[in-house]
Design a protein around this motif. Structure first.
Motif, mmCIF file in Angstrom:
data_model
loop_
_atom_site.group_PDB
_atom_site.id
_atom_site.type_symbol
_atom_site.label_atom_id
_atom_site.label_comp_id
_atom_site.label_asym_id
_atom_site.label_seq_id
_atom_site.Cartn_x
_atom_site.Cartn_y
_atom_site.Cartn_z
ATOM 1 N N ARG A 10 0.995 -1.207 -0.195
ATOM 2 C CA ARG A 10 0.018 0.232 0.192
ATOM 3 C C ARG A 10 0.800 1.325 0.086
ATOM 4 O O ARG A 10 1.852 1.225 0.628
ATOM 5 C CB ARG A 10 -0.687 -0.048 1.294
ATOM 6 N N TYR A 67 -6.015 -2.979 2.386
ATOM 7 C CA TYR A 67 -6.937 -2.109 1.819
ATOM 8 C C TYR A 67 -7.238 -0.879 2.698
ATOM 9 O O TYR A 67 -7.169 0.230 2.452
ATOM 10 C CB TYR A 67 -8.049 -2.775 1.123
ATOM 11 N N VAL A 73 -7.492 -0.375 -6.026
ATOM 12 C CA VAL A 73 -6.566 -1.341 -6.116
ATOM 13 C C VAL A 73 -5.959 -1.069 -7.399
ATOM 14 O O VAL A 73 -6.528 -1.079 -8.741
ATOM 15 C CB VAL A 73 -7.177 -2.854 -6.426
ATOM 16 N N LYS A 99 -14.464 -2.896 -4.211
ATOM 17 C CA LYS A 99 -13.138 -2.299 -4.511
ATOM 18 C C LYS A 99 -13.162 -1.756 -5.897
ATOM 19 O O LYS A 99 -13.795 -2.370 -6.843
ATOM 20 C CB LYS A 99 -11.946 -2.987 -4.198
#
Ligand code: SF4
Length: 229
Positions: A10, A67, A73, A99
């Motif tokens: 991330r 997440y 994503v 997502k």
């Protein structure tokens, strides 16, 4: 089915329209190009060919762990469309979890995009200018790709190096204008040439493109300044 994955992490999106947004990055291994200034050489197999073979459940689990309240994503590489069969399972699974899917691609594999376009929300498409990449031209592939991508949210990135010619930039701008002159067109200065005057080149190219396209911006890779990956 397994995917060849270099890394999942991330971070902050450092390029393009969504710069600054929190993304979970899934970096797929291998690429069909070999740009002279590639900033992810590990993902194209330069040096050690190190990657993990992960199942769909493995990848989903890792993405879910990271997440949180991310924007989306980011499916990146290398060139993720080389693994389109995995994406056909991965993307619907991400959508089922609510997502958003952001595809970062070199824009040279229209056949692959066609097969998964319905599962993609945002497309960050590179236009690979041959005078910039040191590679053969992909004008036909780029045209076909953008025609498919234009049914979704899409924007263009073109890396500008000291070697980039006005002729290539103009050709790229015309290609985009033929599809839709309103598509955002980002001139991305090559980070290796930042101290060598590449911004002046970008300013000239921006003037050229702005005669053809409605929204032409100069935007460097912000994550490099922030020392993020
Ligand atoms: S398309 Fe992207 S990943 Fe592939 S060689 Fe070029 S810069 Fe590297």
């Amino acid at each position: 089915m397994k995917a060849r994955i270099l890394e999942i992490f991330r971070s902050v999106q450092g390029e393009g329209k969504y710069v600054g947004a929190s993304h979970v990055f899934v970096r797929f291994f291998e690429c069909n190009m070999h740009c002279v200034w590639c900033d992810t050489p590990a993902s194209i197999g330069d040096g050690k060919r190190e990657y993990k073979e992960l199942t769909l459940d493995d990848v989903l689990s890792k993405v879910n762990d990271l997440y949180g309240n991310s924007h989306s994503v980011s499916i990146t590489g290398g060139e993720p469309l080389l693994q389109k069969d995995f994406l056909k399972e991965f993307c619907p699974a991400l959508h089922q979890e609510g997502k958003k899917i952001y595809l970062d691609t070199n824009g040279t594999l229209p056949g692959g995009l066609q097969e998964i376009i319905k599962h993609i929300d945002i497309i960050a498409m590179d236009l690979k200018l041959p005078s910039s990449t040191g590679q053969k031209p992909f004008w036909t592939e780029h045209r076909d790709f953008l025609n498919i991508a234009s049914c979704k949210e899409v924007f263009i990135k073109a890396v500008i190096s000291l070697n980039t010619t006005r002729q290539d930039v103009l050709k790229a701008a015309r290609l985009v204008a033929d599809v839709d002159p309103g598509i955002l067109f980002i001139l991305q200065p090559n980070y290796l040439d930042m101290k060598k005057g590449v911004i002046d080149h970008c300013l000239e190219h921006q003037k050229t493109c702005a005669k053809i396209l409605k929204d032409v911006r100069i935007l460097p890779q912000v994550h490099k300044f922030m020392k993020l990956r």
